[in-house]
Design an enzyme around this catalytic site. Structure first.
Site, PDB file in Angstrom:
ATOM      1  N   LYS A 138      50.990 -52.422   5.769  1.00 35.02           N
ATOM      2  CA  LYS A 138      49.656 -52.917   6.088  1.00 35.02           C
ATOM      3  C   LYS A 138      49.200 -53.865   4.969  1.00 35.02           C
ATOM      4  O   LYS A 138      49.704 -53.762   3.846  1.00 35.02           O
ATOM      5  CB  LYS A 138      48.672 -51.760   6.272  1.00 35.02           C
ATOM      6  CG  LYS A 138      48.439 -50.904   5.016  1.00 35.02           C
ATOM      7  CD  LYS A 138      47.381 -51.496   4.096  1.00 35.02           C
ATOM      8  CE  LYS A 138      47.370 -50.844   2.761  1.00 35.02           C
ATOM      9  NZ  LYS A 138      46.670 -51.649   1.747  1.00 35.02           N
ATOM     10  N   TYR A 222      41.790 -49.376   4.945  1.00 35.70           N
ATOM     11  CA  TYR A 222      41.730 -47.917   4.898  1.00 35.70           C
ATOM     12  C   TYR A 222      40.359 -47.431   5.349  1.00 35.70           C
ATOM     13  O   TYR A 222      40.243 -46.485   6.150  1.00 35.70           O
ATOM     14  CB  TYR A 222      42.005 -47.404   3.480  1.00 35.70           C
ATOM     15  CG  TYR A 222      43.431 -47.507   3.034  1.00 35.70           C
ATOM     16  CD1 TYR A 222      44.451 -46.832   3.695  1.00 35.70           C
ATOM     17  CD2 TYR A 222      43.771 -48.266   1.918  1.00 35.70           C
ATOM     18  CE1 TYR A 222      45.770 -46.912   3.270  1.00 35.70           C
ATOM     19  CE2 TYR A 222      45.082 -48.357   1.477  1.00 35.70           C
ATOM     20  CZ  TYR A 222      46.081 -47.683   2.153  1.00 35.70           C
ATOM     21  OH  TYR A 222      47.384 -47.768   1.730  1.00 35.70           O
TER      22      TYR A 222
END
Length: 366
Positions: A138, A222
């Site tokens: 990511k 996140y």
């Protein structure tokens, strides 16, 4: 299973059977002669920075369904050190120019891309064209268009694509997802979520916007994941603001990004992604209780509590669990827990967050 014997076995039968085996080997690196499945998939790490060196490589010594088979690096010194440390054969070591030759290596089934985000699209597409499955770190890519190209390349080449959201493999995350999904504490009303650390390396790619740096891309995803998963639904609008406290380091990329999400149910989320503040928590208020995770997205030790009780499911190694489950999905020909489409959902919202911070306007999401 023993191969079925057909008699009489003509030359035509033999050629057709051989063609079938060739086709199987072309389209499934998980198979060898007589369709006997591999017991473990070979993984090649692309990029040997901190995350590969300190986390993924050690995790691959603990995995059951996959193992460290190869590496791709532009550093001859790193190549030699990894070769000696992990007993990697020369034929499984590539540089970025020779990367496409990985297509000819049956020992490597999966390419794990651990490069700056600006390179994720290129190496995902090259890996898929080489016939390899892809694990991609990511954030998935620089923008949604790149995500679409990555997904299309993997589908066109019949390869699996999984994004490295290790937390979705963590049972602690899965627990607060379950609470939202089953409405164990009623409807979600308010979410607060933050993820960040203090980045002080002026020359690092994480402070260079053109390479995919910036707090929102690195840590903000996140917080975004925490809010989306805790809400159990997708946001319909958002606002955002950037804060820069150290312009000598963050003259290009964002140091701190605050963003606010509005969900269809009426729930709201206040989130922060930071390269200036050490933080890691998730708080959720429901109409029948509350939840507090601290930490919620750490590499280990995620824990918390809710009105229903303690949330504490120890995980020996998040990265090993993630890679084992992703490898097993490939071997069983099942959907990935975190496919490319999930990564693209985040990137669409990240793009909208940057637009909101730049314009000061509320951005509606499709």
């Amino acid at each position: 299973m023993e191969p079925k014997i057909i008699t009489p076995f003509s030359r035509r039968d033999f050629l057709m059977a051989g063609a079938g085996l060739v086709t199987a080997s072309l389209f499934s690196p998980c198979a060898i002669a007589f369709n006997k499945p591999k017991e473990r998939l070979g993984v090649a790490l692309v990029g040997l920075g901190y995350y590969s060196t300190d986390l993924l490589a050690p995790a691959l010594q603990k995995t059951k369904n996959c193992y460290l088979a190869g590496i791709v690096t532009g550093s001859p010194e790193k190549a030699e050190a990894w070769k000696n440390k992990y007993n990697i054969p020369d034929k499984n070591i590539y540089n970025y120019k020779s990367f496409d030759q990985i297509a000819n290596n049956p020992e490597i089934d999966v390419v794990y891309i651990v490069l700056p985000p600006v390179l994720h699209k290129e190496y995902t597409i090259r890996a898929a064209k080489a016939g390899k499955h892809v694990f991609c770190e990511k954030p998935m890519a620089m923008n949604a268009r790149e995500c679409e190209e990555m997904i299309r390349a993997c589908k066109d080449n019949k390869r699996s694509l999984s994004i490295g959201y290790r937390c979705q493999h963590d049972p602690n995350t899965q627990e607060y997802m379950r609470i939202a999904r089953e409405k164990r504490l009623g409807n979600v009303q308010l979410i607060s979520c933050a993820a960040g650390y203090r980045e002080s390396r002026a020359g690092n790619w994480k402070v260079k916007r053109e390479m995919g740096g910036g707090a929102m891309y690195d840590m903000g995803v996140y917080a975004l994941q925490g809010a989306r998963l805790a809400a159990g639904e997708e946001p319909v609008s958002l606002t955002a603001q950037h804060v820069t406290n150290r312009p000598e380091i963050f003259s290009d990329a964002d140091e701190i990004t605050h963003f606010q999400l509005h969900f269809p149910s009426g729930a709201v989320a206040s989130c922060t992604g930071s390269h200036g503040i050490q933080t890691n928590f998730l708080k959720v208020n429901y109409d029948k209780g509350q939840l507090h995770m601290d930490a919620f997205s750490a590499y280990n030790g995620n824990k918390g509590f809710s009105t229903l009780g303690e949330i504490r499911y120890p995980v020996d190694n998040q990265q090993a669990k993630q890679m084992d489950e992703d490898a097993l999905a490939i071997m069983q020909n099942k959907p990935q827990l975190v496919p490319g489409e999930e990564g693209m959902r985040d990137i669409r919202i990240v793009e909208a967050i940057y637009q909101a911070a730049k314009t000061g306007k509320t951005i509606k999401l499709g």
